[in-house]
Design a protein around this motif. Structure first.
Motif, PDB file in Angstrom:
ATOM      1  N   ALA A  80      -3.994  -4.813   1.858  1.00 23.24           N
ATOM      2  CA  ALA A  80      -3.873  -4.110   3.504  1.00 23.24           C
ATOM      3  C   ALA A  80      -4.037  -4.821   5.000  1.00 23.24           C
ATOM      4  N   LYS A  81      -5.027  -5.499   4.716  1.00 26.91           N
ATOM      5  CA  LYS A  81      -5.601  -6.619   6.181  1.00 26.91           C
ATOM      6  C   LYS A  81      -4.736  -7.668   6.179  1.00 26.91           C
ATOM      7  N   TYR A  82      -4.185  -7.859   5.244  1.00 22.49           N
ATOM      8  CA  TYR A  82      -3.287  -9.243   5.278  1.00 22.49           C
ATOM      9  C   TYR A  82      -1.486  -8.930   5.246  1.00 22.49           C
ATOM     10  N   GLY A  83      -1.337  -7.254   5.120  1.00 23.26           N
ATOM     11  CA  GLY A  83       0.355  -6.620   4.831  1.00 23.26           C
ATOM     12  C   GLY A  83       0.929  -7.493   4.243  1.00 23.26           C
ATOM     13  N   VAL A  84       0.185  -7.297   2.810  1.00 23.73           N
ATOM     14  CA  VAL A  84       0.685  -7.327   1.242  1.00 23.73           C
ATOM     15  C   VAL A  84       0.725  -6.336   0.428  1.00 23.73           C
ATOM     16  N   ARG A  85       2.017  -6.080   0.487  1.00 24.96           N
ATOM     17  CA  ARG A  85       2.489  -4.669  -0.006  1.00 24.96           C
ATOM     18  C   ARG A  85       1.956  -5.212  -2.154  1.00 24.96           C
ATOM     19  N   GLY A  86       1.340  -4.135  -2.285  1.00 21.11           N
ATOM     20  CA  GLY A  86       1.690  -4.160  -4.270  1.00 21.11           C
ATOM     21  C   GLY A  86       3.027  -4.034  -4.703  1.00 21.11           C
ATOM     22  N   SER A  87       3.179  -4.578  -5.598  1.00 30.95           N
ATOM     23  CA  SER A  87       4.171  -3.850  -6.802  1.00 30.95           C
ATOM     24  C   SER A  87       3.466  -3.742  -8.305  1.00 30.95           C
ATOM     25  N   ILE A 102      -2.402   6.725  -7.090  1.00 27.23           N
ATOM     26  CA  ILE A 102      -0.685   6.762  -7.052  1.00 27.23           C
ATOM     27  C   ILE A 102      -0.769   7.333  -5.622  1.00 27.23           C
ATOM     28  N   GLU A 103      -1.432   8.148  -4.817  1.00 29.69           N
ATOM     29  CA  GLU A 103      -1.133   8.607  -3.802  1.00 29.69           C
ATOM     30  C   GLU A 103      -1.652   7.312  -2.617  1.00 29.69           C
ATOM     31  N   ARG A 104      -2.183   6.976  -2.719  1.00 29.11           N
ATOM     32  CA  ARG A 104      -2.498   6.162  -1.975  1.00 29.11           C
ATOM     33  C   ARG A 104      -1.808   4.201  -2.392  1.00 29.11           C
ATOM     34  N   ASP A 109       2.830   1.721   1.124  1.00 32.30           N
ATOM     35  CA  ASP A 109       4.123   1.459   0.446  1.00 32.30           C
ATOM     36  C   ASP A 109       4.637   1.104  -0.427  1.00 32.30           C
ATOM     37  N   TRP A 110       4.452   0.843  -1.430  1.00 32.86           N
ATOM     38  CA  TRP A 110       4.389  -0.692  -3.211  1.00 32.86           C
ATOM     39  C   TRP A 110       4.796   0.197  -3.835  1.00 32.86           C
ATOM     40  N   GLU A 111       5.222  -0.673  -4.655  1.00 31.83           N
ATOM     41  CA  GLU A 111       6.677  -0.817  -5.874  1.00 31.83           C
ATOM     42  C   GLU A 111       5.825   0.035  -7.070  1.00 31.83           C
TER      43      GLU A 111
END
Length: 306
Positions: A80-87, A102-104, A109-111
């Motif tokens: 989150a610090k670097y604006g990288v979303r997870g898949s 799952i809530e987090r 906005d992770w896939e």
């Protein structure tokens, strides 16, 4: 048994149709956290041992449990610090066992895509109907807990069968990570003819084989990630490339390793021309903008060789 892989044909790297990512970016970067659920006493597998030691393997079970209790939040904070979303390569049983995770993921906005139901139950030897049941269970569970569609797939412990990709396409998924044959997305052949794509998922930078089996230092792992990125970034100037960083919270979330994730993401996100994407976004862009041209190129190569 097939004499050769059915799922893809040869496509030489040189002279392929050019891939252009959104905004003219040269490299699509995505992170795949493997958030997994391991059973304490899983049913035995005829194909391979489930645990490394005699059961109950409390050591290995609890090490993986550490990832869901502690490592996940540490890893998510750095991303989150670097604006990288997870898949998320998700064992969907985790949705009911650890709903807080799952809530987090949804808040960030992770896939969510499927890594099977449990990471202790493999597809080896399963009938097609048994595999369909797992795919459908995954789709229904992910929809229930997140509202998301199931678009991607990585077989649990990479245990896919010869027709798994056919089933995934028939069940309406968009992409697979079960094939490790390229640094760009590629069309996947399926018996139904449905459009289906392989998105690169890179075992050579995956923290499990690198840190567990090659036993290299965190410093060397960081350099490996940078070197991998640098080469793909350079090549991406000619045609868009993909870099996937597969991670496991029980490894990268350890206190002595977290810094290297921070440094890796700082390095990658400091470059212009990097598209911070999800697996779903990469697959959809490729299907909409490059799939047909790539398939024509592959067909021409196949025809020339006939």
């Amino acid at each position: 048994m097939l004499s050769e892989p059915f799922n893809y044909d040869y496509a030489p790297y040189l002279n392929r149709p050019k891939i252009v990512w959104p905004g003219g970016k040269r490299l699509a970067f995505w992170v795949a956290p493997n958030i997994e659920f391991y059973e304490y006493a899983p049913p035995p597998s005829a194909a391979r041992s489930v645990w490394y030691r005699p059961e109950p393997d409390i050591l290995n079970y609890s090490m993986r449990d550490y990832g869901n209790r502690v490592g996940f939040d540490r890893m998510a904070d750095v991303m989150a610090k670097y604006g990288v979303r997870g898949s998320v390569s998700l064992n969907v049983a985790l949705c009911d066992h650890f709903p807080e995770i799952i809530e987090r993921c949804c808040e960030l906005d992770w896939e969510l895509f499927s890594h099977g139901i449990y990471n202790t139950r493999y597809l080896y030897g399963m009938t097609e109907e048994q595999q369909r049941e797992i795919i459908r269970d995954s789709r229904e569970t992910i929809k229930r807990v997140s509202g998301q569609s199931l678009d991607g797939w990585l077989s649990p412990a990479i245990s896919n069968e010869a027709t798994t990709q056919d089933l995934l396409a028939e069940e309406g998924l968009l992409y697979t990570l079960d094939l490790f044959h390229d640094d760009q997305p590629m069309p996947v052949k399926t018996r139904s003819g449905k459009r289906f794509v392989s998105v690169p998922y890179m075992m050579d930078v995956n923290d499990v084989p690198v840190l567990n089996f090659r036993n290299i230092s965190p410093q060397d792992y960081l350099q490996l990630i940078k070197d991998h990125f640098d080469q793909l970034y350079e090549e991406g100037e000619e045609s868009g490339t993909v870099m996937c960083l597969p991670l496991h919270p029980y490894l990268i979330g350890q206190p002595h390793r977290l810094w290297l994730l921070d440094e890796a993401l700082k390095y990658i996100t400091s470059h212009d021309g990097v598209w911070l994407a999800t697996g779903r976004e990469i697959a959809k862009w490729y299907l909409d903008n490059h799939y047909d041209e790539a398939q024509s190129f592959i067909d021409s190569v196949k025809g020339a060789a006939a």
